[in-house]
Design a protein around this motif. Structure first.
Motif, PDB file in Angstrom:
ATOM      1  N   ALA A 168      -4.300   1.335  -2.189  1.00 33.98           N
ATOM      2  CA  ALA A 168      -3.239   0.707  -2.979  1.00 33.98           C
ATOM      3  C   ALA A 168      -2.015   0.442  -2.117  1.00 33.98           C
ATOM      4  O   ALA A 168      -1.424   1.374  -1.565  1.00 33.98           O
ATOM      5  CB  ALA A 168      -2.866   1.593  -4.161  1.00 33.98           C
ATOM      6  N   VAL A 169      -1.623  -0.817  -1.992  1.00 32.68           N
ATOM      7  CA  VAL A 169      -0.425  -1.174  -1.248  1.00 32.68           C
ATOM      8  C   VAL A 169       0.803  -0.532  -1.891  1.00 32.68           C
ATOM      9  O   VAL A 169       1.729  -0.107  -1.202  1.00 32.68           O
ATOM     10  CB  VAL A 169      -0.268  -2.707  -1.181  1.00 32.68           C
ATOM     11  CG1 VAL A 169       1.059  -3.099  -0.529  1.00 32.68           C
ATOM     12  CG2 VAL A 169      -1.433  -3.325  -0.409  1.00 32.68           C
ATOM     13  N   THR A 199       0.451  12.816   9.346  1.00 34.04           N
ATOM     14  CA  THR A 199      -0.737  11.981   9.194  1.00 34.04           C
ATOM     15  C   THR A 199      -0.657  11.280   7.838  1.00 34.04           C
ATOM     16  O   THR A 199       0.207  11.601   7.024  1.00 34.04           O
ATOM     17  CB  THR A 199      -2.015  12.828   9.289  1.00 34.04           C
ATOM     18  OG1 THR A 199      -1.941  13.892   8.336  1.00 34.04           O
ATOM     19  CG2 THR A 199      -2.151  13.433  10.690  1.00 34.04           C
ATOM     20  N   PRO A 200      -1.524  10.285   7.570  1.00 30.20           N
ATOM     21  CA  PRO A 200      -1.379   9.502   6.334  1.00 30.20           C
ATOM     22  C   PRO A 200      -1.381  10.361   5.073  1.00 30.20           C
ATOM     23  O   PRO A 200      -2.190  11.269   4.923  1.00 30.20           O
ATOM     24  CB  PRO A 200      -2.590   8.578   6.366  1.00 30.20           C
ATOM     25  CG  PRO A 200      -2.909   8.426   7.806  1.00 30.20           C
ATOM     26  CD  PRO A 200      -2.618   9.777   8.406  1.00 30.20           C
ATOM     27  N   THR A 201      -0.471  10.039   4.176  1.00 24.25           N
ATOM     28  CA  THR A 201      -0.386  10.760   2.898  1.00 24.25           C
ATOM     29  C   THR A 201      -0.417   9.810   1.709  1.00 24.25           C
ATOM     30  O   THR A 201      -0.375  10.261   0.572  1.00 24.25           O
ATOM     31  CB  THR A 201       0.928  11.576   2.827  1.00 24.25           C
ATOM     32  OG1 THR A 201       2.032  10.670   2.962  1.00 24.25           O
ATOM     33  CG2 THR A 201       0.995  12.614   3.921  1.00 24.25           C
ATOM     34  N   TRP A 202      -0.492   8.510   1.979  1.00 26.14           N
ATOM     35  CA  TRP A 202      -0.335   7.538   0.888  1.00 26.14           C
ATOM     36  C   TRP A 202      -1.644   7.121   0.249  1.00 26.14           C
ATOM     37  O   TRP A 202      -1.655   6.333  -0.673  1.00 26.14           O
ATOM     38  CB  TRP A 202       0.398   6.292   1.381  1.00 26.14           C
ATOM     39  CG  TRP A 202      -0.324   5.555   2.466  1.00 26.14           C
ATOM     40  CD1 TRP A 202      -1.297   4.610   2.313  1.00 26.14           C
ATOM     41  CD2 TRP A 202      -0.140   5.700   3.861  1.00 26.14           C
ATOM     42  NE1 TRP A 202      -1.724   4.153   3.532  1.00 26.14           N
ATOM     43  CE2 TRP A 202      -1.026   4.807   4.500  1.00 26.14           C
ATOM     44  CE3 TRP A 202       0.703   6.495   4.649  1.00 26.14           C
ATOM     45  CZ2 TRP A 202      -1.097   4.686   5.883  1.00 26.14           C
ATOM     46  CZ3 TRP A 202       0.630   6.372   6.022  1.00 26.14           C
ATOM     47  CH2 TRP A 202      -0.260   5.484   6.623  1.00 26.14           C
ATOM     48  N   SER A 207       5.240   5.560  -0.385  1.00 26.59           N
ATOM     49  CA  SER A 207       5.343   6.596   0.633  1.00 26.59           C
ATOM     50  C   SER A 207       6.328   6.210   1.730  1.00 26.59           C
ATOM     51  O   SER A 207       7.173   7.010   2.140  1.00 26.59           O
ATOM     52  CB  SER A 207       3.968   6.864   1.249  1.00 26.59           C
ATOM     53  OG  SER A 207       4.059   7.789   2.305  1.00 26.59           O
ATOM     54  N   THR A 208       6.246   4.957   2.197  1.00 19.01           N
ATOM     55  CA  THR A 208       7.116   4.546   3.296  1.00 19.01           C
ATOM     56  C   THR A 208       8.569   4.392   2.866  1.00 19.01           C
ATOM     57  O   THR A 208       9.480   4.517   3.691  1.00 19.01           O
ATOM     58  CB  THR A 208       6.631   3.210   3.906  1.00 19.01           C
ATOM     59  OG1 THR A 208       6.559   2.219   2.884  1.00 19.01           O
ATOM     60  CG2 THR A 208       5.269   3.363   4.556  1.00 19.01           C
ATOM     61  N   GLY A 251       8.041  12.372   8.104  1.00 13.93           N
ATOM     62  CA  GLY A 251       7.544  11.022   7.862  1.00 13.93           C
ATOM     63  C   GLY A 251       8.519  10.103   7.166  1.00 13.93           C
ATOM     64  O   GLY A 251       8.103   9.266   6.356  1.00 13.93           O
ATOM     65  N   CYS A 252       9.791  10.204   7.483  1.00 14.97           N
ATOM     66  CA  CYS A 252      10.800   9.380   6.810  1.00 14.97           C
ATOM     67  C   CYS A 252      10.919   8.018   7.499  1.00 14.97           C
ATOM     68  O   CYS A 252      11.622   7.875   8.506  1.00 14.97           O
ATOM     69  CB  CYS A 252      12.153  10.086   6.799  1.00 14.97           C
ATOM     70  SG  CYS A 252      13.423   9.195   5.874  1.00 14.97           S
TER      71      CYS A 252
END
Length: 290
Positions: free
Chosen positions: A65-66, A268-271, A72-73, A204-205
């Motif tokens: 999902a975009v 690492t990726p969390t989204w 997240s970003t 990860g900000c």
């Protein structure tokens, strides 16, 4: 039998890198071939959104999902000290470079201080929103966390930095940047290491990385404006830039080590949930996600 999207699923970062370069170059090469001078700076803006667009496209192609990735970003809720660091590190290095350039040039150029200060204020807004900061949704918001799932933080930083430097190639070929490409690449890799320190340290900000990128772009040219331009310096401006940010990058590696470049774990990726390939394997085995 695999689908046509299997390469994107297996190699998302490579797909992102290739697409970011392709999208930006496809805009820059025809556009910058027809415009020159100050107008060329503004003509770089559309292509500078290539990394952001590439990250969104690859995320979607992989079945993720975009909206989750963007949420997240865009999560900005971190300690204010990381936003202070995003401002202080580039400005601090630029001040140190300015002191060195003034010594090398033999003083401040006549009537340069006020225009340089005004340009910095305007460039902070431009560079953060349109002239560099928006790239961070791709470089740090997509590529870095995925690379850190496989490599140590320093290696991931260098990989991102090398592609990031290559991504700028048309700006040198088409004379938008009158700089040494090699020294510029060294400075970009150093920037990448510093941004990884900020990204991992801030959990990860990406907004902090956006601010640091914008501040770097806005502040590094101020010392050059203050002394009156490259012509008054006995050494290349990009060499000083690479030296200044390179020393900061080396200090961070020495302080925190290559594994995380931070007092915290590498991010690492969390989204997203599991990758599509893993989901299919799970569904075929009849085992549910935990």
């Amino acid at each position: 039998m695999g689908t046509s999207l299997d390469p994107v699923e297996r190699h998302p970062v490579a797909a992102f890198f290739a697409l970011a370069v392709a999208l930006s170059w496809a805009v820059w090469i025809p556009l910058l071939s027809t415009v020159h001078g100050p107008v060329a700076t503004f003509a770089t803006i559309p292509g500078a959104f290539g990394p952001l667009a590439a990250a969104a496209i690859v995320t979607r192609l992989r079945g993720n999902a975009v909206r989750d990735w963007l949420a997240s970003t865009l999560d900005w809720r971190r300690s204010p000290r990381w936003y202070a660091a995003a401002l202080a590190v580039p400005v601090g290095v630029s001040v140190a470079l300015g002191a060195g350039m003034i010594a090398l040039a033999g003083g401040v150029g006549e009537g340069t201080l006020r225009p340089a200060a005004a340009a910095f204020a305007l460039n902070m807004v431009f560079a953060t929103l349109l002239g560099g900061g928006q790239e961070e949704f791709g470089w740090r918001g997509f590529a870095l966390p995925r690379l850190q799932a496989r490599y140590d933080a320093l290696s991931a930083s260098v990989l991102v930095g090398l592609v990031w430097a290559l991504w700028h190639a048309p700006l040198f070929v088409l004379d938008v940047y009158a700089l040494s490409p090699l020294l510029y690449a060294v400075s970009v890799v150093a920037f990448s290491v510093i941004l990884t320190w900020l990204y991992n340290g801030s959990r990860g900000c990406v907004p902090a990385a956006v601010l640091m990128h914008g501040t770097i772009n806005a502040s590094v040219n101020v010392p050059l404006q203050v002394v009156g331009g490259q012509s008054v310096l006995p050494v290349p401006f990009t060499g000083l830039l690479a030296l200044g940010f390179g020393l900061v990058a080396l200090a961070l590696v020495g302080r925190y080590g290559a594994e995380t470049l931070s007092a915290r774990d590498a991010r690492t990726p969390t989204w997203t949930g599991a990758d599509p390939a893993r989901r299919r394997a799970t569904e075929q085995s009849g085992v549910g996600e935990s």
